[in-house]
Design a protein around this motif. Structure first.
Motif, PDB file in Angstrom:
ATOM      1  N   MET A   1     -23.222  -5.821 -10.478  1.00 39.45           N
ATOM      2  CA  MET A   1     -23.315  -6.010 -11.929  1.00 39.45           C
ATOM      3  C   MET A   1     -23.298  -4.654 -12.646  1.00 39.45           C
ATOM      4  O   MET A   1     -22.609  -4.491 -13.651  1.00 39.45           O
ATOM      5  CB  MET A   1     -24.590  -6.780 -12.269  1.00 39.45           C
ATOM      6  N   GLU A   2     -24.037  -3.710 -12.124  1.00 38.07           N
ATOM      7  CA  GLU A   2     -24.050  -2.362 -12.697  1.00 38.07           C
ATOM      8  C   GLU A   2     -22.648  -1.755 -12.643  1.00 38.07           C
ATOM      9  O   GLU A   2     -22.151  -1.207 -13.631  1.00 38.07           O
ATOM     10  CB  GLU A   2     -25.040  -1.482 -11.924  1.00 38.07           C
ATOM     11  N   ASN A   3     -21.999  -1.863 -11.487  1.00 35.03           N
ATOM     12  CA  ASN A   3     -20.655  -1.313 -11.324  1.00 35.03           C
ATOM     13  C   ASN A   3     -19.668  -1.979 -12.270  1.00 35.03           C
ATOM     14  O   ASN A   3     -18.813  -1.318 -12.873  1.00 35.03           O
ATOM     15  CB  ASN A   3     -20.177  -1.477  -9.874  1.00 35.03           C
ATOM     16  N   ALA A   4     -19.780  -3.308 -12.434  1.00 34.45           N
ATOM     17  CA  ALA A   4     -18.873  -4.040 -13.319  1.00 34.45           C
ATOM     18  C   ALA A   4     -19.078  -3.621 -14.774  1.00 34.45           C
ATOM     19  O   ALA A   4     -18.114  -3.360 -15.493  1.00 34.45           O
ATOM     20  CB  ALA A   4     -19.076  -5.541 -13.156  1.00 34.45           C
ATOM     21  N   GLY A   5     -20.318  -3.554 -15.219  1.00 31.52           N
ATOM     22  CA  GLY A   5     -20.599  -3.158 -16.599  1.00 31.52           C
ATOM     23  C   GLY A   5     -20.120  -1.756 -16.897  1.00 31.52           C
ATOM     24  O   GLY A   5     -19.535  -1.497 -17.961  1.00 31.52           O
ATOM     25  N   LEU A   6     -20.331  -0.845 -15.959  1.00 35.77           N
ATOM     26  CA  LEU A   6     -19.886   0.538 -16.171  1.00 35.77           C
ATOM     27  C   LEU A   6     -18.362   0.647 -16.129  1.00 35.77           C
ATOM     28  O   LEU A   6     -17.771   1.425 -16.880  1.00 35.77           O
ATOM     29  CB  LEU A   6     -20.533   1.466 -15.139  1.00 35.77           C
ATOM     30  N   ALA A   7     -17.716  -0.161 -15.272  1.00 32.91           N
ATOM     31  CA  ALA A   7     -16.247  -0.154 -15.216  1.00 32.91           C
ATOM     32  C   ALA A   7     -15.655  -0.689 -16.514  1.00 32.91           C
ATOM     33  O   ALA A   7     -14.680  -0.133 -17.044  1.00 32.91           O
ATOM     34  CB  ALA A   7     -15.765  -0.983 -14.026  1.00 32.91           C
ATOM     35  N   ALA A   8     -16.245  -1.754 -17.050  1.00 26.54           N
ATOM     36  CA  ALA A   8     -15.759  -2.310 -18.321  1.00 26.54           C
ATOM     37  C   ALA A   8     -15.988  -1.303 -19.451  1.00 26.54           C
ATOM     38  O   ALA A   8     -15.114  -1.098 -20.301  1.00 26.54           O
ATOM     39  CB  ALA A   8     -16.455  -3.634 -18.624  1.00 26.54           C
ATOM     40  N   TYR A   9     -17.144  -0.658 -19.448  1.00 25.55           N
ATOM     41  CA  TYR A   9     -17.426   0.331 -20.486  1.00 25.55           C
ATOM     42  C   TYR A   9     -16.457   1.517 -20.389  1.00 25.55           C
ATOM     43  O   TYR A   9     -15.989   2.027 -21.411  1.00 25.55           O
ATOM     44  CB  TYR A   9     -18.876   0.815 -20.413  1.00 25.55           C
ATOM     45  N   ALA A  10     -16.109   1.925 -19.175  1.00 22.85           N
ATOM     46  CA  ALA A  10     -15.148   3.026 -18.997  1.00 22.85           C
ATOM     47  C   ALA A  10     -13.795   2.659 -19.609  1.00 22.85           C
ATOM     48  O   ALA A  10     -13.129   3.504 -20.225  1.00 22.85           O
ATOM     49  CB  ALA A  10     -14.999   3.368 -17.516  1.00 22.85           C
ATOM     50  N   GLN A  11     -13.386   1.400 -19.472  1.00 20.18           N
ATOM     51  CA  GLN A  11     -12.124   0.959 -20.076  1.00 20.18           C
ATOM     52  C   GLN A  11     -12.218   0.980 -21.598  1.00 20.18           C
ATOM     53  O   GLN A  11     -11.266   1.360 -22.279  1.00 20.18           O
ATOM     54  CB  GLN A  11     -11.761  -0.449 -19.582  1.00 20.18           C
ATOM     55  N   LEU A  12     -13.366   0.598 -22.138  1.00 22.47           N
ATOM     56  CA  LEU A  12     -13.577   0.651 -23.584  1.00 22.47           C
ATOM     57  C   LEU A  12     -13.509   2.091 -24.080  1.00 22.47           C
ATOM     58  O   LEU A  12     -12.823   2.393 -25.053  1.00 22.47           O
ATOM     59  CB  LEU A  12     -14.933   0.024 -23.936  1.00 22.47           C
ATOM     60  N   ARG A  13     -14.214   2.975 -23.379  1.00 26.58           N
ATOM     61  CA  ARG A  13     -14.233   4.401 -23.761  1.00 26.58           C
ATOM     62  C   ARG A  13     -12.844   5.015 -23.722  1.00 26.58           C
ATOM     63  O   ARG A  13     -12.537   5.904 -24.516  1.00 26.58           O
ATOM     64  CB  ARG A  13     -15.126   5.204 -22.795  1.00 26.58           C
ATOM     65  N   ALA A  14     -12.013   4.562 -22.801  1.00 23.93           N
ATOM     66  CA  ALA A  14     -10.659   5.113 -22.685  1.00 23.93           C
ATOM     67  C   ALA A  14      -9.769   4.696 -23.855  1.00 23.93           C
ATOM     68  O   ALA A  14      -8.735   5.309 -24.093  1.00 23.93           O
ATOM     69  CB  ALA A  14     -10.023   4.657 -21.365  1.00 23.93           C
ATOM     70  N   ARG A  15     -10.177   3.660 -24.592  1.00 25.74           N
ATOM     71  CA  ARG A  15      -9.335   3.118 -25.655  1.00 25.74           C
ATOM     72  C   ARG A  15      -9.856   3.337 -27.059  1.00 25.74           C
ATOM     73  O   ARG A  15      -9.114   3.193 -28.015  1.00 25.74           O
ATOM     74  CB  ARG A  15      -9.131   1.621 -25.416  1.00 25.74           C
ATOM     75  N   LEU A  16     -11.136   3.636 -27.192  1.00 29.11           N
ATOM     76  CA  LEU A  16     -11.729   3.794 -28.520  1.00 29.11           C
ATOM     77  C   LEU A  16     -12.410   5.143 -28.652  1.00 29.11           C
ATOM     78  O   LEU A  16     -12.967   5.656 -27.678  1.00 29.11           O
ATOM     79  CB  LEU A  16     -12.771   2.693 -28.776  1.00 29.11           C
ATOM     80  N   PRO A  17     -12.416   5.701 -29.869  1.00 27.23           N
ATOM     81  CA  PRO A  17     -13.157   6.945 -30.067  1.00 27.23           C
ATOM     82  C   PRO A  17     -14.652   6.691 -29.888  1.00 27.23           C
ATOM     83  O   PRO A  17     -15.153   5.600 -30.179  1.00 27.23           O
ATOM     84  CB  PRO A  17     -12.827   7.341 -31.506  1.00 27.23           C
ATOM     85  N   LEU A  18     -15.338   7.682 -29.399  1.00 28.20           N
ATOM     86  CA  LEU A  18     -16.772   7.568 -29.131  1.00 28.20           C
ATOM     87  C   LEU A  18     -17.546   7.372 -30.423  1.00 28.20           C
ATOM     88  O   LEU A  18     -17.232   7.965 -31.452  1.00 28.20           O
ATOM     89  CB  LEU A  18     -17.267   8.837 -28.420  1.00 28.20           C
ATOM     90  N   GLY A  19     -18.554   6.534 -30.360  1.00 25.43           N
ATOM     91  CA  GLY A  19     -19.439   6.317 -31.493  1.00 25.43           C
ATOM     92  C   GLY A  19     -19.011   5.125 -32.315  1.00 25.43           C
ATOM     93  O   GLY A  19     -18.111   4.360 -31.964  1.00 25.43           O
ATOM     94  N   GLY A  20     -19.708   4.929 -33.405  1.00 25.10           N
ATOM     95  CA  GLY A  20     -19.420   3.780 -34.253  1.00 25.10           C
ATOM     96  C   GLY A  20     -20.272   2.600 -33.852  1.00 25.10           C
ATOM     97  O   GLY A  20     -21.271   2.728 -33.140  1.00 25.10           O
ATOM     98  N   ALA A  21     -19.869   1.423 -34.322  1.00 20.17           N
ATOM     99  CA  ALA A  21     -20.623   0.203 -34.073  1.00 20.17           C
ATOM    100  C   ALA A  21     -19.940  -0.630 -33.007  1.00 20.17           C
ATOM    101  O   ALA A  21     -18.714  -0.680 -32.929  1.00 20.17           O
ATOM    102  CB  ALA A  21     -20.751  -0.590 -35.366  1.00 20.17           C
ATOM    103  N   LEU A  22     -20.749  -1.286 -32.204  1.00 19.12           N
ATOM    104  CA  LEU A  22     -20.245  -2.091 -31.103  1.00 19.12           C
ATOM    105  C   LEU A  22     -21.053  -3.382 -31.042  1.00 19.12           C
ATOM    106  O   LEU A  22     -22.281  -3.345 -30.969  1.00 19.12           O
ATOM    107  CB  LEU A  22     -20.392  -1.311 -29.797  1.00 19.12           C
ATOM    108  N   LEU A  23     -20.371  -4.514 -31.090  1.00 19.82           N
ATOM    109  CA  LEU A  23     -20.997  -5.817 -30.912  1.00 19.82           C
ATOM    110  C   LEU A  23     -20.657  -6.297 -29.512  1.00 19.82           C
ATOM    111  O   LEU A  23     -19.482  -6.379 -29.150  1.00 19.82           O
ATOM    112  CB  LEU A  23     -20.464  -6.828 -31.940  1.00 19.82           C
ATOM    113  N   ILE A  24     -21.687  -6.593 -28.736  1.00 14.53           N
ATOM    114  CA  ILE A  24     -21.490  -7.116 -27.389  1.00 14.53           C
ATOM    115  C   ILE A  24     -22.074  -8.522 -27.358  1.00 14.53           C
ATOM    116  O   ILE A  24     -23.261  -8.711 -27.615  1.00 14.53           O
ATOM    117  CB  ILE A  24     -22.132  -6.205 -26.329  1.00 14.53           C
TER     118      ILE A  24
END
Length: 176
Positions: free
Chosen positions: A29-52
């Motif tokens: 679960m930790e690996n999956a969440g971090l992998a998904a977050y890495a994909q998000l980071r690769a596509r969006l500028p850091l910071g701002g608002a995020l709804l999960i």
């Protein structure tokens, strides 16, 4: 790169084999969440608002890992807990409608494993199912990722490694 295609039941068996062989469910679960977050980071500028938006179960846990990682990176994070399972019930319908409205307003929508409202094995999309810009699935693709009825709901599909070894997979799985 080829990916396996597994059903929901096969994926549970693969995860059980991983857990039995030293890769605990919580680590997956930790690996999956971090992998998904890495994909998000690769596509969006850091910071701002995020709804999960998180349902109960493993994908909800993956979302909470994403929320923690994003908050540590300085995002303003809001987590919405909703019930997703089978057909969309009122809370799930409302959450999907919110996500679809956000996407229509220009928000980037990332689905964890599958867009909410789509059946993993059949690809059947419930009325109001989420349309994602990106779907990050883990270890193996699922039938919905290739079904003509549901693939358009997934947007771009990335299959991320979460530490599951090849020998934990059943023999003879289809390749995508």
């Amino acid at each position: 790169m080829k990916h396996r295609i597994v059903t929901a039941a096969q994926m549970k068996e693969i995860e059980r084999a991983g857990n039995a062989n030293g890769l605990p469910y919580l680590q997956m679960m930790e690996n999956a969440g971090l992998a998904a977050y890495a994909q998000l980071r690769a596509r969006l500028p850091l910071g701002g608002a995020l709804l999960i938006v998180c349902g109960k179960g493993n994908n909800g846990g993956d979302g909470l890992v994403m929320a923690r990682a994003a908050a540590q990176d300085g995002w303003r994070v809001v987590v919405l807990l909703a019930g997703f399972h089978g057909s969309l019930r009122p809370a799930g319908l409302a959450a999907c409608a919110l996500m679809n409205r956000q996407r229509e307003s220009g928000a980037f929508v990332l689905a964890v494993d599958l867009p909410s409202g789509i059946n993993t094995d059949t690809g059947e999309a419930a009325e109001g199912a989420v349309r994602a810009d990106l779907t990050v699935t883990f270890d193996s693709c699922k039938p919905l990722h290739t079904a003509p009825s549901s693939a358009p709901f997934c947007g771009e599909i990335v299959c991320a490694d979460i530490g599951i070894r090849d020998e934990w997979h059943p023999a003879g799985l289809a390749q995508l």
